[in-house]
Design a protein around this motif. Structure first.
Motif, PDB file in Angstrom:
ATOM      1  N   PRO A  13      50.763  35.203  47.324  1.00 42.86           N
ATOM      2  CA  PRO A  13      50.250  35.265  45.951  1.00 42.86           C
ATOM      3  C   PRO A  13      50.888  36.379  45.127  1.00 42.86           C
ATOM      4  CG  PRO A  13      48.450  35.259  47.552  1.00 42.86           C
ATOM      5  CD  PRO A  13      49.717  35.420  48.314  1.00 42.86           C
ATOM      6  N   VAL A  14      50.984  36.105  43.843  1.00 36.53           N
ATOM      7  CA  VAL A  14      51.467  37.071  42.860  1.00 36.53           C
ATOM      8  C   VAL A  14      50.328  37.293  41.873  1.00 36.53           C
ATOM      9  CG1 VAL A  14      53.123  37.461  40.997  1.00 36.53           C
ATOM     10  CG2 VAL A  14      53.853  36.297  43.096  1.00 36.53           C
ATOM     11  N   LYS A  15      49.992  38.546  41.633  1.00 38.84           N
ATOM     12  CA  LYS A  15      48.892  38.869  40.722  1.00 38.84           C
ATOM     13  C   LYS A  15      49.440  39.014  39.309  1.00 38.84           C
ATOM     14  CE  LYS A  15      45.493  41.378  42.042  1.00 38.84           C
ATOM     15  NZ  LYS A  15      44.543  42.421  42.428  1.00 38.84           N
ATOM     16  N   ARG A  16      48.774  38.368  38.366  1.00 38.24           N
ATOM     17  CA  ARG A  16      49.102  38.493  36.948  1.00 38.24           C
ATOM     18  C   ARG A  16      47.841  38.824  36.170  1.00 38.24           C
ATOM     19  NH1 ARG A  16      52.868  33.553  34.769  1.00 38.24           N
ATOM     20  NH2 ARG A  16      54.394  33.515  36.447  1.00 38.24           N
ATOM     21  N   SER A  17      48.024  39.591  35.112  1.00 36.43           N
ATOM     22  CA  SER A  17      46.920  39.854  34.190  1.00 36.43           C
ATOM     23  C   SER A  17      47.011  38.862  33.056  1.00 36.43           C
ATOM     24  CB  SER A  17      47.004  41.272  33.637  1.00 36.43           C
ATOM     25  OG  SER A  17      46.760  42.199  34.654  1.00 36.43           O
ATOM     26  N   ILE A  18      45.873  38.329  32.681  1.00 33.54           N
ATOM     27  CA  ILE A  18      45.829  37.321  31.625  1.00 33.54           C
ATOM     28  C   ILE A  18      44.555  37.551  30.812  1.00 33.54           C
ATOM     29  CG2 ILE A  18      44.682  35.588  33.053  1.00 33.54           C
ATOM     30  CD1 ILE A  18      46.590  33.527  31.758  1.00 33.54           C
ATOM     31  N   THR A  19      44.620  37.280  29.524  1.00 35.17           N
ATOM     32  CA  THR A  19      43.444  37.430  28.670  1.00 35.17           C
ATOM     33  C   THR A  19      42.802  36.069  28.462  1.00 35.17           C
ATOM     34  OG1 THR A  19      44.453  39.298  27.523  1.00 35.17           O
ATOM     35  CG2 THR A  19      42.617  38.223  26.420  1.00 35.17           C
ATOM     36  N   ILE A  20      41.533  35.975  28.852  1.00 41.90           N
ATOM     37  CA  ILE A  20      40.758  34.759  28.613  1.00 41.90           C
ATOM     38  C   ILE A  20      39.400  35.167  28.084  1.00 41.90           C
ATOM     39  CG2 ILE A  20      41.938  33.278  30.270  1.00 41.90           C
ATOM     40  CD1 ILE A  20      39.650  33.744  32.204  1.00 41.90           C
ATOM     41  N   ALA A  21      38.909  34.401  27.158  1.00 41.68           N
ATOM     42  CA  ALA A  21      37.602  34.659  26.542  1.00 41.68           C
ATOM     43  C   ALA A  21      37.510  36.093  26.031  1.00 41.68           C
ATOM     44  CB  ALA A  21      36.483  34.342  27.520  1.00 41.68           C
ATOM     45  N   GLY A  22      38.623  36.615  25.531  1.00 39.66           N
ATOM     46  CA  GLY A  22      38.635  37.936  24.928  1.00 39.66           C
ATOM     47  C   GLY A  22      38.671  39.117  25.884  1.00 39.66           C
ATOM     48  N   HIS A  23      38.795  38.849  27.181  1.00 40.17           N
ATOM     49  CA  HIS A  23      38.893  39.970  28.112  1.00 40.17           C
ATOM     50  C   HIS A  23      40.004  39.736  29.117  1.00 40.17           C
ATOM     51  CE1 HIS A  23      36.317  37.156  30.374  1.00 40.17           C
ATOM     52  NE2 HIS A  23      36.762  37.760  31.453  1.00 40.17           N
ATOM     53  N   GLN A  24      40.546  40.840  29.622  1.00 42.21           N
ATOM     54  CA  GLN A  24      41.623  40.740  30.599  1.00 42.21           C
ATOM     55  C   GLN A  24      41.057  40.530  31.989  1.00 42.21           C
ATOM     56  OE1 GLN A  24      45.007  43.368  30.602  1.00 42.21           O
ATOM     57  NE2 GLN A  24      45.775  41.605  29.502  1.00 42.21           N
ATOM     58  N   THR A  25      41.737  39.708  32.743  1.00 42.22           N
ATOM     59  CA  THR A  25      41.374  39.484  34.133  1.00 42.22           C
ATOM     60  C   THR A  25      42.659  39.341  34.928  1.00 42.22           C
ATOM     61  OG1 THR A  25      39.985  38.183  35.616  1.00 42.22           O
ATOM     62  CG2 THR A  25      41.211  36.961  33.950  1.00 42.22           C
ATOM     63  N   SER A  26      42.587  39.607  36.203  1.00 42.41           N
ATOM     64  CA  SER A  26      43.739  39.434  37.083  1.00 42.41           C
ATOM     65  C   SER A  26      43.513  38.209  37.946  1.00 42.41           C
ATOM     66  CB  SER A  26      43.917  40.658  37.983  1.00 42.41           C
ATOM     67  OG  SER A  26      44.266  41.773  37.216  1.00 42.41           O
ATOM     68  N   ILE A  27      44.571  37.439  38.095  1.00 45.55           N
ATOM     69  CA  ILE A  27      44.511  36.222  38.908  1.00 45.55           C
ATOM     70  C   ILE A  27      45.665  36.273  39.895  1.00 45.55           C
ATOM     71  CG2 ILE A  27      44.553  33.697  38.906  1.00 45.55           C
ATOM     72  CD1 ILE A  27      43.771  33.861  35.900  1.00 45.55           C
ATOM     73  N   SER A  28      45.370  35.992  41.154  1.00 42.98           N
ATOM     74  CA  SER A  28      46.403  35.938  42.188  1.00 42.98           C
ATOM     75  C   SER A  28      46.631  34.495  42.595  1.00 42.98           C
ATOM     76  CB  SER A  28      45.981  36.756  43.415  1.00 42.98           C
ATOM     77  OG  SER A  28      45.915  38.121  43.103  1.00 42.98           O
ATOM     78  N   LEU A  29      47.842  34.030  42.363  1.00 40.59           N
ATOM     79  CA  LEU A  29      48.248  32.677  42.750  1.00 40.59           C
ATOM     80  C   LEU A  29      49.654  32.728  43.336  1.00 40.59           C
ATOM     81  CD1 LEU A  29      47.246  30.596  39.576  1.00 40.59           C
ATOM     82  CD2 LEU A  29      46.092  30.559  41.789  1.00 40.59           C
ATOM     83  N   GLU A  30      49.957  31.783  44.188  1.00 45.25           N
ATOM     84  CA  GLU A  30      51.304  31.651  44.704  1.00 45.25           C
ATOM     85  C   GLU A  30      52.224  31.213  43.562  1.00 45.25           C
ATOM     86  OE1 GLU A  30      48.347  31.446  47.824  1.00 45.25           O
ATOM     87  OE2 GLU A  30      48.523  30.375  45.944  1.00 45.25           O
ATOM     88  N   PRO A  31      53.506  31.612  43.608  1.00 48.11           N
ATOM     89  CA  PRO A  31      54.445  31.265  42.538  1.00 48.11           C
ATOM     90  C   PRO A  31      54.496  29.772  42.212  1.00 48.11           C
ATOM     91  CG  PRO A  31      55.428  32.916  43.952  1.00 48.11           C
ATOM     92  CD  PRO A  31      54.129  32.493  44.607  1.00 48.11           C
ATOM     93  N   ILE A  32      54.354  28.915  43.211  1.00 47.75           N
ATOM     94  CA  ILE A  32      54.397  27.481  42.952  1.00 47.75           C
ATOM     95  C   ILE A  32      53.257  27.048  42.024  1.00 47.75           C
ATOM     96  CG2 ILE A  32      53.069  26.746  44.987  1.00 47.75           C
ATOM     97  CD1 ILE A  32      55.205  24.505  45.319  1.00 47.75           C
ATOM     98  N   PHE A  33      52.084  27.698  42.151  1.00 44.82           N
ATOM     99  CA  PHE A  33      50.960  27.378  41.272  1.00 44.82           C
ATOM    100  C   PHE A  33      51.159  27.964  39.880  1.00 44.82           C
ATOM    101  CE2 PHE A  33      48.920  26.783  45.441  1.00 44.82           C
ATOM    102  CZ  PHE A  33      48.426  25.497  45.260  1.00 44.82           C
ATOM    103  N   TRP A  34      51.755  29.165  39.784  1.00 45.77           N
ATOM    104  CA  TRP A  34      52.044  29.710  38.455  1.00 45.77           C
ATOM    105  C   TRP A  34      53.008  28.792  37.709  1.00 45.77           C
ATOM    106  CZ3 TRP A  34      48.869  32.666  36.263  1.00 45.77           C
ATOM    107  CH2 TRP A  34      48.222  33.701  36.915  1.00 45.77           C
TER     108      TRP A  34
END
Length: 85
Positions: A13-34
């Motif tokens: 998995p690769v962790k990315r920060s993303i803003t959803i619903a006005g707040h930042q969250t980190s999501i870990s997904l394998e590169p194939i899913f990104w």
């Protein structure tokens, strides 16, 4: 029939920060899913964060116990399976 690893091999998995619903969250997904999420967002002419936010709303509305990363993988698998039928 023999099995082979996915293109590029198995990757963790690769962790990315993303803003959803006005707040930042980190999501870990394998590169194939990104990559699959990026393709799905592009095909819907949505920013990646907007697609993730929509899937998150579906997850919450469904009262699914799955975390967001699991919901994203499940959504991608279901949509990929349906598009091949």
């Amino acid at each position: 029939m023999s099995l082979s690893p996915p293109p590029g091999g198995f990757q963790g998995p690769v962790k990315r920060s993303i803003t959803i619903a006005g707040h930042q969250t980190s999501i870990s997904l394998e590169p194939i899913f990104w990559r699959a999420l990026e393709r799905a967002a592009a095909s819907r002419t949505l920013p990646l964060s907007a697609l993730v936010a929509e899937i998150d709303v579906l997850r919450i509305a469904d009262r699914a116990p799955a975390n967001l990363a699991s919901a994203l993988r499940s959504w991608l698998f279901a949509n990929e399976s349906n598009s091949k039928m």
